[in-house]
Design a protein around this motif. Structure first.
Motif, PDB file in Angstrom:
ATOM      1  N   THR A 141      -1.001  -8.163   3.190  1.00 48.33           N
ATOM      2  CA  THR A 141      -0.030  -7.526   2.291  1.00 48.33           C
ATOM      3  C   THR A 141      -0.652  -6.430   1.431  1.00 48.33           C
ATOM      4  O   THR A 141       0.069  -5.726   0.721  1.00 48.33           O
ATOM      5  N   SER A 142      -1.940  -6.259   1.511  1.00 45.15           N
ATOM      6  CA  SER A 142      -2.570  -5.132   0.818  1.00 45.15           C
ATOM      7  C   SER A 142      -2.984  -4.035   1.797  1.00 45.15           C
ATOM      8  O   SER A 142      -3.518  -3.001   1.375  1.00 45.15           O
ATOM      9  N   THR A 143      -2.728  -4.270   3.098  1.00 46.47           N
ATOM     10  CA  THR A 143      -3.111  -3.272   4.103  1.00 46.47           C
ATOM     11  C   THR A 143      -1.924  -2.943   5.011  1.00 46.47           C
ATOM     12  O   THR A 143      -1.041  -2.188   4.645  1.00 46.47           O
ATOM     13  N   LEU A 144      -1.872  -3.562   6.186  1.00 43.59           N
ATOM     14  CA  LEU A 144      -0.870  -3.204   7.193  1.00 43.59           C
ATOM     15  C   LEU A 144       0.559  -3.527   6.782  1.00 43.59           C
ATOM     16  O   LEU A 144       1.496  -2.834   7.189  1.00 43.59           O
ATOM     17  N   PHE A 145       0.751  -4.582   6.007  1.00 42.41           N
ATOM     18  CA  PHE A 145       2.096  -5.060   5.691  1.00 42.41           C
ATOM     19  C   PHE A 145       2.332  -5.054   4.180  1.00 42.41           C
ATOM     20  O   PHE A 145       2.779  -6.031   3.599  1.00 42.41           O
ATOM     21  N   ASN A 146       2.013  -3.919   3.579  1.00 36.73           N
ATOM     22  CA  ASN A 146       2.157  -3.756   2.129  1.00 36.73           C
ATOM     23  C   ASN A 146       3.599  -3.356   1.818  1.00 36.73           C
ATOM     24  O   ASN A 146       3.916  -2.182   1.621  1.00 36.73           O
ATOM     25  N   SER A 147       4.486  -4.355   1.790  1.00 38.02           N
ATOM     26  CA  SER A 147       5.906  -4.096   1.555  1.00 38.02           C
ATOM     27  C   SER A 147       6.513  -5.276   0.807  1.00 38.02           C
ATOM     28  O   SER A 147       5.964  -6.390   0.839  1.00 38.02           O
ATOM     29  N   PRO A 148       7.648  -5.065   0.124  1.00 38.91           N
ATOM     30  CA  PRO A 148       8.248  -6.147  -0.669  1.00 38.91           C
ATOM     31  C   PRO A 148       8.575  -7.395   0.146  1.00 38.91           C
ATOM     32  O   PRO A 148       8.386  -8.515  -0.346  1.00 38.91           O
ATOM     33  N   VAL A 149       9.057  -7.237   1.373  1.00 37.68           N
ATOM     34  CA  VAL A 149       9.436  -8.407   2.172  1.00 37.68           C
ATOM     35  C   VAL A 149       8.221  -9.264   2.490  1.00 37.68           C
ATOM     36  O   VAL A 149       8.231 -10.491   2.286  1.00 37.68           O
ATOM     37  N   TYR A 150       7.167  -8.635   2.980  1.00 33.56           N
ATOM     38  CA  TYR A 150       5.971  -9.402   3.334  1.00 33.56           C
ATOM     39  C   TYR A 150       5.288  -9.967   2.093  1.00 33.56           C
ATOM     40  O   TYR A 150       4.769 -11.082   2.113  1.00 33.56           O
ATOM     41  N   LYS A 151       5.285  -9.208   0.997  1.00 31.39           N
ATOM     42  CA  LYS A 151       4.668  -9.709  -0.226  1.00 31.39           C
ATOM     43  C   LYS A 151       5.465 -10.885  -0.805  1.00 31.39           C
ATOM     44  O   LYS A 151       4.904 -11.905  -1.195  1.00 31.39           O
ATOM     45  N   GLY A 152       6.787 -10.725  -0.868  1.00 31.82           N
ATOM     46  CA  GLY A 152       7.616 -11.758  -1.489  1.00 31.82           C
ATOM     47  C   GLY A 152       7.672 -13.034  -0.672  1.00 31.82           C
ATOM     48  O   GLY A 152       7.308 -14.120  -1.148  1.00 31.82           O
ATOM     49  N   TYR A 153       8.119 -12.923   0.576  1.00 28.92           N
ATOM     50  CA  TYR A 153       8.216 -14.115   1.417  1.00 28.92           C
ATOM     51  C   TYR A 153       6.836 -14.607   1.846  1.00 28.92           C
ATOM     52  O   TYR A 153       6.617 -15.809   2.008  1.00 28.92           O
ATOM     53  N   GLY A 154       5.890 -13.676   2.016  1.00 31.19           N
ATOM     54  CA  GLY A 154       4.542 -14.087   2.406  1.00 31.19           C
ATOM     55  C   GLY A 154       3.887 -14.979   1.377  1.00 31.19           C
ATOM     56  O   GLY A 154       3.157 -15.911   1.727  1.00 31.19           O
ATOM     57  N   LYS A 155       4.152 -14.723   0.108  1.00 29.72           N
ATOM     58  CA  LYS A 155       3.582 -15.564  -0.957  1.00 29.72           C
ATOM     59  C   LYS A 155       4.098 -16.996  -0.836  1.00 29.72           C
ATOM     60  O   LYS A 155       3.330 -17.962  -0.969  1.00 29.72           O
ATOM     61  N   LEU A 156       5.401 -17.140  -0.577  1.00 27.23           N
ATOM     62  CA  LEU A 156       5.962 -18.477  -0.405  1.00 27.23           C
ATOM     63  C   LEU A 156       5.309 -19.198   0.772  1.00 27.23           C
ATOM     64  O   LEU A 156       4.989 -20.389   0.699  1.00 27.23           O
ATOM     65  N   ILE A 157       5.117 -18.460   1.867  1.00 28.03           N
ATOM     66  CA  ILE A 157       4.582 -19.060   3.086  1.00 28.03           C
ATOM     67  C   ILE A 157       3.101 -19.392   2.923  1.00 28.03           C
ATOM     68  O   ILE A 157       2.629 -20.437   3.378  1.00 28.03           O
ATOM     69  N   ALA A 158       2.356 -18.509   2.272  1.00 29.25           N
ATOM     70  CA  ALA A 158       0.929 -18.757   2.056  1.00 29.25           C
ATOM     71  C   ALA A 158       0.717 -19.989   1.179  1.00 29.25           C
ATOM     72  O   ALA A 158      -0.153 -20.820   1.440  1.00 29.25           O
TER      73      ALA A 158
END
Length: 297
Positions: free
Chosen positions: A208-225
């Motif tokens: 989320t700080s490189t290839l997928f630096n976007s609100p969707v990946y940051k927001g939902y990615g945090k939940l998943i991580a």
């Protein structure tokens, strides 16, 4: 200042209605459970006892309800919107429903002398409260133009999808599917990383700080991580309904949707566990289940 009615005061509806009130509009609200209107009443909204009463003097009507049946009943049922809606008024249908549902209701509005504009929205309740929604808009050109200034109070941007009111709902269904596909992809990637000895959080922070630096990946990615799915943006049953509508549209248009079927099945498995008081992204835990990872919260 416009006269606006807002029908359906769930978490999204209440937040949107509050922003219309803050924008200085005269607001009348209705909800099947009257207590949900208390906060808006304290802020100056008038509370109606039926949809028909709510829209009686309205120039614009917003509806945000659970599904197609609720929207149809709200619009055409006894004491529904069309019972007392003034001629030339505009109904902004914000619910996630089948494209054909809004097309049929738009035809009934036209017969009545009013307009329906589909305005499905993208964003969680916190985005709605902050007036940061993204709005897809479709319907008669005259009505789209008239409602444009009103919509400015609700979001950070709108996209016009033309005259067909069903078009905006196709976009909404596709958008929710794309969110689900991103969630599934992250869940599979983070789980593989975890079982290979790479912490989920490290995977999340790198991508989320490189290839997928976007609100969707940051927001939902945090939940998943973190495998922590609170607070609830939308429960699994609501988005499962949306994926079912997506699959129905695919069948109607003869478009195979294999990934949509996977997400639908994940949500079905989540519902079967009675996991409703949890964000819909929690279907990512099914990936952990399948991989034998049992340290999720």
């Amino acid at each position: 200042m416009s006269k606006i009615a807002f029908l359906g005061l769930g978490r999204m509806g209440e937040a949107m209605a509050t922003n219309l009130l803050k924008a200085g509009h005269a607001l009348t609200v209705y909800n099947r459970t009257p207590e949900k209107a208390d906060a808006l009443k304290q802020q100056g909204a008038r509370v109606a006892t039926s949809p028909a009463e709510a829209v009686r003097e309205a120039e614009f009507v917003f509806s945000m309800v659970t599904d197609d049946h609720a929207l149809t009943e709200l619009t055409t049922g006894p004491d529904g919107i069309l019972s007392d809606l003034p001629a030339n008024a505009i109904h902004a249908s914000c619910s996630t429903v089948a494209p054909e549902t809004n097309r049929q209701l738009a035809a009934q509005h036209a017969t009545h002398g009013s307009y329906l504009v589909a305005v499905p929205v993208f964003g969680k309740p916190d985005a709605a409260a902050a007036a940061k929604l993204w709005l897809a808009v479709a319907g008669p050109a005259e009505a789209r133009e008239r409602i444009k200034p009103i919509l400015a109070a609700l979001g950070q941007g709108t996209q016009d999808f033309g005259d067909d009111p069903g078009a905006a709902n196709v976009v909404k269904l596709c958008g929710n599917f794309m969110l689900g596909a991103a969630i599934e992809a992250m869940a599979e990637a983070f789980t593989l990383g975890q079982k290979s000895g790479i912490p989920r959080q490290q995977m999340y922070e790198f991508f989320t700080s490189t290839l997928f630096n976007s609100p969707v990946y940051k927001g939902y990615g945090k939940l998943i991580a973190e495998e922590h799915y609170q607070p609830v943006g939308a429960p699994p049953s609501i988005i499962r309904k949306d994926l079912k509508l997506m699959l129905n549209e695919g069948r109607e248009r003869v478009v195979p949707l294999p990934f949509a079927n996977i997400i639908f099945d994940r949500l079905s498995a989540t519902m079967a566990r009675n996991d409703e008081n949890i964000d819909w992204a929690s279907f990512a835990q099914r990936v952990s289940d399948d991989a034998g990872v049992d340290n999720y919260k």
